[in-house]
Structure formats: structure tokens, C-alpha cells
Design a protein around this motif. Structure first.
Motif, PDB file in Angstrom:
ATOM      1  N   VAL A   1      42.523   0.261  53.188  1.00 21.34           N
ATOM      2  CA  VAL A   1      42.565  -1.165  53.515  1.00 21.34           C
ATOM      3  C   VAL A   1      43.183  -1.313  54.900  1.00 21.34           C
ATOM      4  CG1 VAL A   1      42.712  -2.024  51.146  1.00 21.34           C
ATOM      5  CG2 VAL A   1      44.814  -1.442  52.379  1.00 21.34           C
ATOM      6  N   GLY A   2      42.849  -2.407  55.551  1.00 23.93           N
ATOM      7  CA  GLY A   2      43.449  -2.749  56.836  1.00 23.93           C
ATOM      8  C   GLY A   2      43.719  -4.235  56.874  1.00 23.93           C
ATOM      9  N   VAL A   3      44.592  -4.639  57.790  1.00 18.64           N
ATOM     10  CA  VAL A   3      44.998  -6.041  57.851  1.00 18.64           C
ATOM     11  C   VAL A   3      44.993  -6.537  59.293  1.00 18.64           C
ATOM     12  CG1 VAL A   3      46.790  -7.724  57.278  1.00 18.64           C
ATOM     13  CG2 VAL A   3      46.518  -5.670  55.868  1.00 18.64           C
ATOM     14  N   VAL A   4      44.209  -7.586  59.536  1.00 15.72           N
ATOM     15  CA  VAL A   4      44.318  -8.329  60.787  1.00 15.72           C
ATOM     16  C   VAL A   4      45.317  -9.441  60.501  1.00 15.72           C
ATOM     17  CG1 VAL A   4      43.159  -9.777  62.489  1.00 15.72           C
ATOM     18  CG2 VAL A   4      41.960  -7.807  61.496  1.00 15.72           C
ATOM     19  N   ALA A   5      46.520  -9.291  61.012  1.00 18.70           N
ATOM     20  CA  ALA A   5      47.570 -10.291  60.796  1.00 18.70           C
ATOM     21  C   ALA A   5      47.630 -11.197  62.021  1.00 18.70           C
ATOM     22  CB  ALA A   5      48.913  -9.593  60.573  1.00 18.70           C
ATOM     23  N   LEU A   6      47.411 -12.487  61.797  1.00 20.77           N
ATOM     24  CA  LEU A   6      47.459 -13.471  62.881  1.00 20.77           C
ATOM     25  C   LEU A   6      48.650 -14.384  62.680  1.00 20.77           C
ATOM     26  CD1 LEU A   6      43.771 -14.683  63.378  1.00 20.77           C
ATOM     27  CD2 LEU A   6      45.100 -13.159  64.830  1.00 20.77           C
ATOM     28  N   ASP A   7      49.474 -14.493  63.722  1.00 23.56           N
ATOM     29  CA  ASP A   7      50.645 -15.367  63.614  1.00 23.56           C
ATOM     30  C   ASP A   7      50.282 -16.806  63.966  1.00 23.56           C
ATOM     31  OD1 ASP A   7      50.721 -15.586  66.418  1.00 23.56           O
ATOM     32  OD2 ASP A   7      52.371 -14.149  66.635  1.00 23.56           O
ATOM     33  N   GLU A   8      51.268 -17.676  63.908  1.00 21.23           N
ATOM     34  CA  GLU A   8      51.021 -19.104  64.122  1.00 21.23           C
ATOM     35  C   GLU A   8      50.597 -19.412  65.559  1.00 21.23           C
ATOM     36  OE1 GLU A   8      55.111 -18.130  65.273  1.00 21.23           O
ATOM     37  OE2 GLU A   8      53.947 -17.703  63.471  1.00 21.23           O
ATOM     38  N   ARG A   9      50.813 -18.486  66.498  1.00 23.69           N
ATOM     39  CA  ARG A   9      50.413 -18.681  67.895  1.00 23.69           C
ATOM     40  C   ARG A   9      49.046 -18.064  68.188  1.00 23.69           C
ATOM     41  NH1 ARG A   9      55.039 -15.955  70.876  1.00 23.69           N
ATOM     42  NH2 ARG A   9      53.734 -16.413  72.670  1.00 23.69           N
ATOM     43  N   GLY A  10      48.375 -17.542  67.146  1.00 23.94           N
ATOM     44  CA  GLY A  10      47.070 -16.929  67.345  1.00 23.94           C
ATOM     45  C   GLY A  10      47.143 -15.517  67.896  1.00 23.94           C
ATOM     46  N   GLN A  11      48.310 -14.896  67.755  1.00 24.07           N
ATOM     47  CA  GLN A  11      48.454 -13.513  68.194  1.00 24.07           C
ATOM     48  C   GLN A  11      48.159 -12.570  67.033  1.00 24.07           C
ATOM     49  OE1 GLN A  11      52.535 -13.605  69.774  1.00 24.07           O
ATOM     50  NE2 GLN A  11      51.608 -13.324  71.787  1.00 24.07           N
ATOM     51  N   VAL A  12      47.541 -11.442  67.348  1.00 22.76           N
ATOM     52  CA  VAL A  12      47.231 -10.437  66.351  1.00 22.76           C
ATOM     53  C   VAL A  12      48.311  -9.357  66.398  1.00 22.76           C
ATOM     54  CG1 VAL A  12      45.689  -9.140  67.901  1.00 22.76           C
ATOM     55  CG2 VAL A  12      45.432  -8.930  65.425  1.00 22.76           C
ATOM     56  N   VAL A  13      48.683  -8.880  65.235  1.00 20.63           N
ATOM     57  CA  VAL A  13      49.702  -7.831  65.109  1.00 20.63           C
ATOM     58  C   VAL A  13      48.989  -6.481  65.087  1.00 20.63           C
ATOM     59  CG1 VAL A  13      51.544  -6.888  63.663  1.00 20.63           C
ATOM     60  CG2 VAL A  13      51.214  -9.383  63.824  1.00 20.63           C
ATOM     61  N   LEU A  14      49.221  -5.679  66.102  1.00 17.85           N
ATOM     62  CA  LEU A  14      48.643  -4.342  66.177  1.00 17.85           C
ATOM     63  C   LEU A  14      49.756  -3.307  66.176  1.00 17.85           C
ATOM     64  CD1 LEU A  14      45.872  -4.830  68.903  1.00 17.85           C
ATOM     65  CD2 LEU A  14      45.644  -4.958  66.414  1.00 17.85           C
ATOM     66  N   ILE A  15      49.398  -2.103  65.795  1.00 18.42           N
ATOM     67  CA  ILE A  15      50.376  -1.027  65.843  1.00 18.42           C
ATOM     68  C   ILE A  15      49.870   0.060  66.781  1.00 18.42           C
ATOM     69  CG2 ILE A  15      51.288  -1.514  63.540  1.00 18.42           C
ATOM     70  CD1 ILE A  15      49.765   0.918  62.522  1.00 18.42           C
ATOM     71  N   ARG A  16      50.816   0.831  67.295  1.00 18.57           N
ATOM     72  CA  ARG A  16      50.518   2.005  68.119  1.00 18.57           C
ATOM     73  C   ARG A  16      51.026   3.200  67.335  1.00 18.57           C
ATOM     74  NH1 ARG A  16      47.725   2.536  72.260  1.00 18.57           N
ATOM     75  NH2 ARG A  16      49.223   3.345  73.738  1.00 18.57           N
ATOM     76  N   GLN A  17      50.116   4.142  67.025  1.00 15.68           N
ATOM     77  CA  GLN A  17      50.489   5.272  66.191  1.00 15.68           C
ATOM     78  C   GLN A  17      49.761   6.525  66.655  1.00 15.68           C
ATOM     79  OE1 GLN A  17      49.921   4.580  61.996  1.00 15.68           O
ATOM     80  NE2 GLN A  17      50.789   6.529  61.419  1.00 15.68           N
ATOM     81  N   TYR A  18      50.472   7.661  66.628  1.00 14.51           N
ATOM     82  CA  TYR A  18      49.875   8.942  66.976  1.00 14.51           C
ATOM     83  C   TYR A  18      48.929   9.385  65.868  1.00 14.51           C
ATOM     84  CZ  TYR A  18      49.316  13.924  67.867  1.00 14.51           C
ATOM     85  OH  TYR A  18      48.790  15.173  68.084  1.00 14.51           O
ATOM     86  N   ARG A  19      47.734   9.836  66.264  1.00 14.95           N
ATOM     87  CA  ARG A  19      46.745  10.360  65.320  1.00 14.95           C
ATOM     88  C   ARG A  19      46.364  11.764  65.754  1.00 14.95           C
ATOM     89  NH1 ARG A  19      47.068   7.823  60.584  1.00 14.95           N
ATOM     90  NH2 ARG A  19      46.823   5.569  60.811  1.00 14.95           N
ATOM     91  N   HIS A  20      46.740  12.716  64.947  1.00 14.18           N
ATOM     92  CA  HIS A  20      46.581  14.109  65.331  1.00 14.18           C
ATOM     93  C   HIS A  20      45.128  14.554  65.558  1.00 14.18           C
ATOM     94  CE1 HIS A  20      47.816  18.173  66.002  1.00 14.18           C
ATOM     95  NE2 HIS A  20      46.902  18.574  65.126  1.00 14.18           N
ATOM     96  N   PRO A  21      44.161  14.171  64.727  1.00 17.60           N
ATOM     97  CA  PRO A  21      42.797  14.652  64.964  1.00 17.60           C
ATOM     98  C   PRO A  21      42.262  14.334  66.364  1.00 17.60           C
ATOM     99  CG  PRO A  21      42.945  13.787  62.756  1.00 17.60           C
ATOM    100  CD  PRO A  21      44.245  13.431  63.446  1.00 17.60           C
ATOM    101  N   VAL A  22      42.674  13.209  66.937  1.00 18.72           N
ATOM    102  CA  VAL A  22      42.230  12.881  68.298  1.00 18.72           C
ATOM    103  C   VAL A  22      43.301  13.187  69.341  1.00 18.72           C
ATOM    104  CG1 VAL A  22      40.508  11.195  67.575  1.00 18.72           C
ATOM    105  CG2 VAL A  22      42.850  10.437  68.029  1.00 18.72           C
ATOM    106  N   GLY A  23      44.495  13.563  68.884  1.00 20.23           N
ATOM    107  CA  GLY A  23      45.553  14.007  69.783  1.00 20.23           C
ATOM    108  C   GLY A  23      46.114  12.943  70.694  1.00 20.23           C
ATOM    109  N   ARG A  24      46.140  11.700  70.203  1.00 15.67           N
ATOM    110  CA  ARG A  24      46.697  10.643  71.049  1.00 15.67           C
ATOM    111  C   ARG A  24      47.185   9.458  70.227  1.00 15.67           C
ATOM    112  NH1 ARG A  24      42.450   6.737  73.211  1.00 15.67           N
ATOM    113  NH2 ARG A  24      40.565   7.213  72.048  1.00 15.67           N
ATOM    114  N   ILE A  25      47.891   8.587  70.915  1.00 11.58           N
ATOM    115  CA  ILE A  25      48.377   7.353  70.296  1.00 11.58           C
ATOM    116  C   ILE A  25      47.247   6.331  70.353  1.00 11.58           C
ATOM    117  CG2 ILE A  25      50.038   5.469  70.487  1.00 11.58           C
ATOM    118  CD1 ILE A  25      52.008   7.568  71.651  1.00 11.58           C
ATOM    119  N   MET A  26      46.991   5.695  69.214  1.00 12.65           N
ATOM    120  CA  MET A  26      45.880   4.751  69.083  1.00 12.65           C
ATOM    121  C   MET A  26      46.392   3.333  68.830  1.00 12.65           C
ATOM    122  SD  MET A  26      43.071   6.817  68.921  1.00 12.65           S
ATOM    123  CE  MET A  26      41.820   5.886  68.055  1.00 12.65           C
TER     124      MET A  26
END
Length: 197
Positions: free
Chosen positions: A46-71
Motif C-alpha cells: 500500500v502507499g499513501v498520498v498524504a495532502l495537508d491543509e495547504r495542498g502540500q504532499v508528504v513525501l519521503i526520501r529513503q535509500y533503496r539498495h537495488p537501485v543504489g540511491r536515495i529515492m
């Protein structure tokens, strides 16, 4: 014209892990032949597009080993708790990865992430009416999640990042674009959080 029924004649397990397994199916083909098809069987996510009251989306930055970078990604995770429905899994992942609770959760979009080699299906939810998880109830992040960062961006900026190739995670791409389209349609395309798959 009658469609051919692709029947599985046999299945061989190649690898079995906690999140996925790899199998080879012997499948009947049009014309009477059979062919081996290797693929990944996945527990689902599952995934979540979280939108705050200002219309901003909450994203995360996370390292993913198969591609060897932060996504750039959505708060997301596995459907791996016995008896947990998809909406509850989405709420759990939102709390664990972004320290947020959703007062409203709708189904935004369903997708198969890579049907050429995996049966993984992910449901993306739209979360609104956000509130903070109290500090004493926050998830203890470990491993790659220990360095996870949470960022809020205007939804339009996230759309631009998708189109420029800066956001390439499939669930994030689909979720951001679907959220922008649903917003532009005054949320009419949304389905209930328990909509059938």
C-alpha cells in the motif's frame, strides 16, 4: 474470437523469502505449446498520498539498495500483518514513516508495479485531514528507515518532479499524478477506502 485460457500445468519454487518468492510456472500457450514463466510472487503493498491543509504532499526520501540511491517515495509498505485490511495497512505505514494520522482516507489508484515479472499489486490511498502522531507513540525506525526524511512539497511541484524524471518510484509517480488529477476533478474520481480491487 475466443481468448486462450493460460493454464498453469506445474509450478516450481525457486526461492522463498519473507516479502516475495520466485517461481517458475509451466503455462499453456495458444497453439497448444507450453512455456516456462519465471516471476516474483509478492505479498502486496500500500502507499499513501498524504495532502495537508495547504495542498502540500508528504513525501519521503529513503535509500533503496537495488537501485543504489536515495529515492523520492510515498509513505508505503507491505501488506504483511495477518488480518489487516488495506486501509488499516495504509494508516499504519503513514504513522510509521511520516508520523501522521489521517482523518479521511480514500482509494486513489490501484496498480501492478511490473506485471512482466511480478504479481505485486499496490493500492494507493489519498489521506487528508492529517494530524501528528504523539511523540510517545511514534514508530522506532531502523535500518534504512533510520535515515528516512519526511518532506512536504506543493503538489504541483511534485508533479513537475515526476515529469522532469526526478521522481521515478512507480507508486509515487502514479500517486502524485492521480492526486493532481483527482484534485482537478474536485475529488470526484475517488473511491471509498474499502473499494473492491
Amino acid at each position: 474470437m475466443t481468448a486462450h485460457r493460460y493454464e498453469v500445468r506445474s509450478r516450481r519454487d525457486r526461492f522463498r523469502g519473507r516479502v516475495f518468492s520466485v517461481v517458475t510456472d509451466e503455462v499453456t500457450m495458444p497453439g497448444g505449446g507450453v512455456a516456462d514463466r519465471d516471476y516474483v510472487r509478492h505479498v502486496g503493498s500500500v502507499g499513501v498520498v498524504a495532502l495537508d491543509e495547504r495542498g502540500q504532499v508528504v513525501l519521503i526520501r529513503q535509500y533503496r539498495h537495488p537501485v543504489g540511491r536515495i529515492m523520492w517515495e510515498l509513505p508505503a509498505g507491505l501488506v504483511d500483518v495477518a488480518g489487516e485490511d488495506l486501509a488499516a495497512a495504509a494508516g499504519r505505514e503513514l504513522a510509521e514513516e511520516a508520523d501522521l494520522l489521517a482523518g479521511r482516507l480514500d482509494t486513489l489508484v490501484d496498480l501492478h508495479t511490473s506485471p512482466g515479472f511480478s504479481d505485486e499489486a499496490i493500492r494507493i490511498f489519498l489521506a487528508r485531514e492529517l494530524s501528528e502522531v504523539p511523540p510517545d507513540r511514534r514508530h522506532d525506525r531502523r535500518d534504512e528507515e533510520a535515515e528516512l526524511s519526511v518532506v512536504r512539497l506543493p503538489l504541483e511541484r511534485a508533479v513537475a518532479m515526476v515529469l522532469s524524471g526526478e521522481i521515478t518510484n512507480a507508486a509515487c509517480v502514479a500517486g502524485v499524478l492521480a492526486a493532481a488529477r483527482a484534485r482537478d476533478a474536485d475529488w470526484a474520481p475517488l473511491r471509498p477506502s474499502d473499494a473492491p480491487r
